[in-house]
Design an enzyme around this catalytic site. Structure first.
Site, PDB file in Angstrom:
ATOM      1  N   THR A  19       0.832   5.293  16.217  1.00 44.17           N
ATOM      2  CA  THR A  19       1.038   3.897  15.804  1.00 44.17           C
ATOM      3  C   THR A  19       1.000   2.929  16.999  1.00 44.17           C
ATOM      4  O   THR A  19       1.537   3.213  18.072  1.00 44.17           O
ATOM      5  CB  THR A  19       2.374   3.726  15.037  1.00 44.17           C
ATOM      6  N   LEU A  20       0.353   1.800  16.755  1.00 40.42           N
ATOM      7  CA  LEU A  20       0.280   0.748  17.783  1.00 40.42           C
ATOM      8  C   LEU A  20       1.396  -0.277  17.610  1.00 40.42           C
ATOM      9  O   LEU A  20       1.571  -1.166  18.434  1.00 40.42           O
ATOM     10  CB  LEU A  20      -1.043  -0.006  17.643  1.00 40.42           C
ATOM     11  N   SER A  21       2.134  -0.157  16.498  1.00 43.63           N
ATOM     12  CA  SER A  21       3.129  -1.183  16.171  1.00 43.63           C
ATOM     13  C   SER A  21       4.210  -1.333  17.251  1.00 43.63           C
ATOM     14  O   SER A  21       4.592  -2.469  17.562  1.00 43.63           O
ATOM     15  CB  SER A  21       3.750  -0.903  14.808  1.00 43.63           C
ATOM     16  N   LYS A  70       4.682   4.472   1.787  1.00 40.35           N
ATOM     17  CA  LYS A  70       4.660   3.078   1.310  1.00 40.35           C
ATOM     18  C   LYS A  70       5.006   2.934  -0.173  1.00 40.35           C
ATOM     19  O   LYS A  70       5.586   1.931  -0.576  1.00 40.35           O
ATOM     20  CB  LYS A  70       3.286   2.451   1.575  1.00 40.35           C
ATOM     21  N   ASP A 106       0.453  -6.882   4.305  1.00 39.79           N
ATOM     22  CA  ASP A 106      -1.014  -6.747   4.409  1.00 39.79           C
ATOM     23  C   ASP A 106      -1.731  -7.907   3.717  1.00 39.79           C
ATOM     24  O   ASP A 106      -2.812  -8.322   4.145  1.00 39.79           O
ATOM     25  CB  ASP A 106      -1.490  -5.427   3.776  1.00 39.79           C
ATOM     26  N   GLY A 130     -13.872  -0.881  -3.113  1.00 38.98           N
ATOM     27  CA  GLY A 130     -12.679  -0.050  -2.959  1.00 38.98           C
ATOM     28  C   GLY A 130     -11.595  -0.453  -3.943  1.00 38.98           C
ATOM     29  O   GLY A 130     -11.577  -1.603  -4.429  1.00 38.98           O
ATOM     30  N   ALA A 131     -10.720   0.508  -4.243  1.00 42.55           N
ATOM     31  CA  ALA A 131      -9.617   0.225  -5.181  1.00 42.55           C
ATOM     32  C   ALA A 131      -8.363   0.978  -4.748  1.00 42.55           C
ATOM     33  O   ALA A 131      -7.504   1.278  -5.561  1.00 42.55           O
ATOM     34  CB  ALA A 131     -10.030   0.612  -6.599  1.00 42.55           C
ATOM     35  N   GLY A 132      -8.261   1.277  -3.454  1.00 43.68           N
ATOM     36  CA  GLY A 132      -7.081   1.961  -2.921  1.00 43.68           C
ATOM     37  C   GLY A 132      -6.008   0.956  -2.527  1.00 43.68           C
ATOM     38  O   GLY A 132      -6.027  -0.214  -2.952  1.00 43.68           O
ATOM     39  N   TYR A 221     -10.747  -1.493  11.834  1.00 45.06           N
ATOM     40  CA  TYR A 221     -10.513  -2.301  13.054  1.00 45.06           C
ATOM     41  C   TYR A 221     -11.753  -2.405  13.952  1.00 45.06           C
ATOM     42  O   TYR A 221     -11.910  -3.376  14.674  1.00 45.06           O
ATOM     43  CB  TYR A 221      -9.388  -1.713  13.922  1.00 45.06           C
ATOM     44  N   GLY A 240     -11.275  -5.599  10.889  1.00 42.89           N
ATOM     45  CA  GLY A 240      -9.896  -5.521  10.404  1.00 42.89           C
ATOM     46  C   GLY A 240      -8.827  -5.752  11.460  1.00 42.89           C
ATOM     47  O   GLY A 240      -7.633  -5.681  11.143  1.00 42.89           O
TER      48      GLY A 240
HETATM   49  N1  LIG Z   1      -6.926  -3.845   8.991  1.00 47.06           N
HETATM   50  C1  LIG Z   1      -5.805  -3.436   8.450  1.00 47.06           C
HETATM   51  O1  LIG Z   1      -4.721  -3.934   8.758  1.00 47.06           O
HETATM   52  C2  LIG Z   1      -5.846  -2.346   7.413  1.00 47.06           C
HETATM   53  C3  LIG Z   1      -4.743  -2.155   6.566  1.00 47.06           C
HETATM   54  C4  LIG Z   1      -4.816  -1.134   5.604  1.00 47.06           C
HETATM   55  C5  LIG Z   1      -5.957  -0.341   5.507  1.00 47.06           C
HETATM   56  N2  LIG Z   1      -7.017  -0.559   6.345  1.00 47.06           N
HETATM   57  C6  LIG Z   1      -8.247   0.252   6.233  1.00 47.06           C
HETATM   58  O2  LIG Z   1      -8.702   0.162   4.893  1.00 47.06           O
HETATM   59  C7  LIG Z   1      -9.343   1.371   4.508  1.00 47.06           C
HETATM   60  C8  LIG Z   1      -8.806   1.845   3.164  1.00 47.06           C
HETATM   61  O3  LIG Z   1      -7.424   2.179   3.285  1.00 47.06           O
HETATM   62  P1  LIG Z   1      -6.527   2.513   2.003  1.00 47.06           P
HETATM   63  O4  LIG Z   1      -5.136   2.596   2.478  1.00 47.06           O
HETATM   64  O5  LIG Z   1      -6.848   1.590   0.872  1.00 47.06           O
HETATM   65  O6  LIG Z   1      -7.055   3.971   1.617  1.00 47.06           O
HETATM   66  P2  LIG Z   1      -6.992   4.667   0.187  1.00 47.06           P
HETATM   67  O7  LIG Z   1      -5.868   4.144  -0.629  1.00 47.06           O
HETATM   68  O8  LIG Z   1      -7.101   6.126   0.469  1.00 47.06           O
HETATM   69  O9  LIG Z   1      -8.370   4.198  -0.543  1.00 47.06           O
HETATM   70  C9  LIG Z   1      -9.616   4.604  -0.041  1.00 47.06           C
HETATM   71  C10 LIG Z   1     -10.741   3.846  -0.768  1.00 47.06           C
HETATM   72  O10 LIG Z   1     -11.982   4.250  -0.153  1.00 47.06           O
HETATM   73  C11 LIG Z   1     -12.833   4.808  -1.145  1.00 47.06           C
HETATM   74  N3  LIG Z   1     -13.616   5.904  -0.556  1.00 47.06           N
HETATM   75  C12 LIG Z   1     -13.158   6.882   0.260  1.00 47.06           C
HETATM   76  N4  LIG Z   1     -14.168   7.722   0.584  1.00 47.06           N
HETATM   77  C13 LIG Z   1     -15.270   7.257  -0.056  1.00 47.06           C
HETATM   78  C14 LIG Z   1     -16.627   7.687  -0.125  1.00 47.06           C
HETATM   79  N5  LIG Z   1     -17.054   8.794   0.533  1.00 47.06           N
HETATM   80  N6  LIG Z   1     -17.505   6.971  -0.844  1.00 47.06           N
HETATM   81  C15 LIG Z   1     -17.093   5.854  -1.525  1.00 47.06           C
HETATM   82  N7  LIG Z   1     -15.825   5.398  -1.504  1.00 47.06           N
HETATM   83  C16 LIG Z   1     -14.929   6.084  -0.779  1.00 47.06           C
HETATM   84  C17 LIG Z   1     -11.906   5.310  -2.235  1.00 47.06           C
HETATM   85  O11 LIG Z   1     -12.634   5.438  -3.423  1.00 47.06           O
HETATM   86  P3  LIG Z   1     -12.121   6.425  -4.606  1.00 47.06           P
HETATM   87  O12 LIG Z   1     -11.110   5.625  -5.382  1.00 47.06           O
HETATM   88  O13 LIG Z   1     -13.349   6.706  -5.377  1.00 47.06           O
HETATM   89  O14 LIG Z   1     -11.546   7.632  -3.943  1.00 47.06           O
HETATM   90  C18 LIG Z   1     -10.859   4.189  -2.256  1.00 47.06           C
HETATM   91  O15 LIG Z   1     -11.329   3.080  -2.958  1.00 47.06           O
HETATM   92  C19 LIG Z   1      -9.090   2.365   5.641  1.00 47.06           C
HETATM   93  O16 LIG Z   1     -10.261   2.450   6.400  1.00 47.06           O
HETATM   94  C20 LIG Z   1      -7.979   1.741   6.459  1.00 47.06           C
HETATM   95  O17 LIG Z   1      -8.111   2.054   7.828  1.00 47.06           O
HETATM   96  C21 LIG Z   1      -6.974  -1.544   7.296  1.00 47.06           C
END
Ligand SMILES: NC(=O)c1ccc[n+]([C@@H]2O[C@H](COP(=O)([O-])OP(=O)(O)OC[C@H]3O[C@@H](n4cnc5c(N)ncnc54)[C@H](OP(=O)(O)O)[C@@H]3O)[C@@H](O)[C@H]2O)c1
Length: 279
Positions: A19-21, A70, A106, A130-132, A221, A240
């Protein structure tokens, strides 16, 4: 110097070594001369409840919550802010005289990082990939700011679930297939998938779908292949790192009541990124 008066904050996660926090927050406390300290805590899933109780027992000011806690932390808190309820994830806790309040900073991180780059959300058509967890924070921010959301996700059922929860906040449409025609409707494209995190990942969009008329935002990032490709078209691109800094800045403000020293935090992050290419 830590003294008997030092106010303690920190982060709960597993793993926690990368963590960088702590770097960002401790540098920010020092910069403003605040007697605060930020400590990383390795918290295993089975000890999360005890760790949360310890926030009160040890009189911590608050903590950040990271992977994998989380969502799991929510039942242990006294109050959950609206954005965290929608996103079903808390990344910041404030200990307000023994009452534990959960926030998701976030959302604030995403919106502020694009506002400072001059992006207009209100009335814009925005394609969200995306939908995570991260996509939910982006969706909340966009809808609250009056953007029109178009959602594409590999697993369609997750996109529908997101729509069901978030449609109370504004306009969301599900995109089942991305075509050049559909792409013409958008002004902004946001990658909130994890594609681009690893060097050999495919792009989240076919390069032929990119257009000079779009702004491209990637939550990762570093400069991803998507952003590199978009730059070739002369597009505006945003990575990011701003979101990361602004979400930390919001947590800082929640704990201290003071605006974070953003420029200094950005500088520290940039220096760290140059040294360690893997963050
Ligand atoms: N800049 C920031 O402060 C910040 C903050 C949070 C997150 N992030 C970045 O955001 C990204 C997502 O994080 P998260 O927490 O949302 O992760 P997560 O909840 O695991 O969601 C991952 C997302 O990526 C999709 N995905 C993963 N592998 C894939 C593939 N091979 N092909 C197509 N879609 C794929 C997933 O689709 P499915 O639903 O189909 O699995 C889902 O929509 C990460 O890269 C993270 O580093 C950045």
């Amino acid at each position: 110097m830590i003294s008997g008066k030092t106010k303690i904050t920190g982060i709960f996660g597993d793993p926690i070594e990368h963590t960088l926090s702590p770097l960002l927050h401790n540098s920010a406390f020092r910069e403003l001369g605040l007697d605060y300290c930020y400590i990383p805590f390795l918290v295993k899933a089975e000890r999360l409840k005890e760790a949360v109780e310890a926030i009160r027992a040890l009189n911590l000011i608050g903590v950040n919550i990271t992977v994998p806690h989380k969502e799991a932390v929510i039942p242990y808190l006294d109050e959950i802010k609206e954005e965290a309820k929608y996103i079903e994830a808390v990344n910041t806790i404030l200990n307000s005289n023994g009452k534990l309040i959960g926030f998701n900073t976030d959302v604030y991180g995403f919106i502020n990082s694009i506002f400072e780059e001059g992006v207009t959300v209100k009335g814009s058509n925005i394609l969200l990939l995306g939908a995570g967890g991260a996509a939910k924070a982006v969706a909340f921010g966009i809808l609250k700011e009056g953007g029109n959301l178009f959602l594409f996700n590999r697993t369609l059922s997750k996109a529908y679930k997101l729509k069901e929860t978030f449609q109370k906040l504004g306009s969301i449409e599900i995109i089942k297939k991305i075509t050049p025609d559909i792409m013409r409707n958008f002004q902004i494209v946001v990658n909130a998938t994890s594609l681009g995190l690893r060097g050999n990942d495919p792009m989240p969009l076919e390069p032929t779908l990119l257009s000079r008329d779009h702004v491209y935002i990637d939550l990762i990032y570093n400069e991803t292949p998507l952003l590199k490709e978009a730059k070739k078209f002369g597009c505006k691109t945003i990575d990011g790192s701003g979101m990361l800094i602004w979400q930390a800045a919001k947590a800082f403000e929640i704990w201290t009541g003071k605006a974070a020293p953003l420029q200094m935090m950005k500088k520290i992050f940039k220096e760290k990124k140059t040294i360690d290419k893997n963050i």
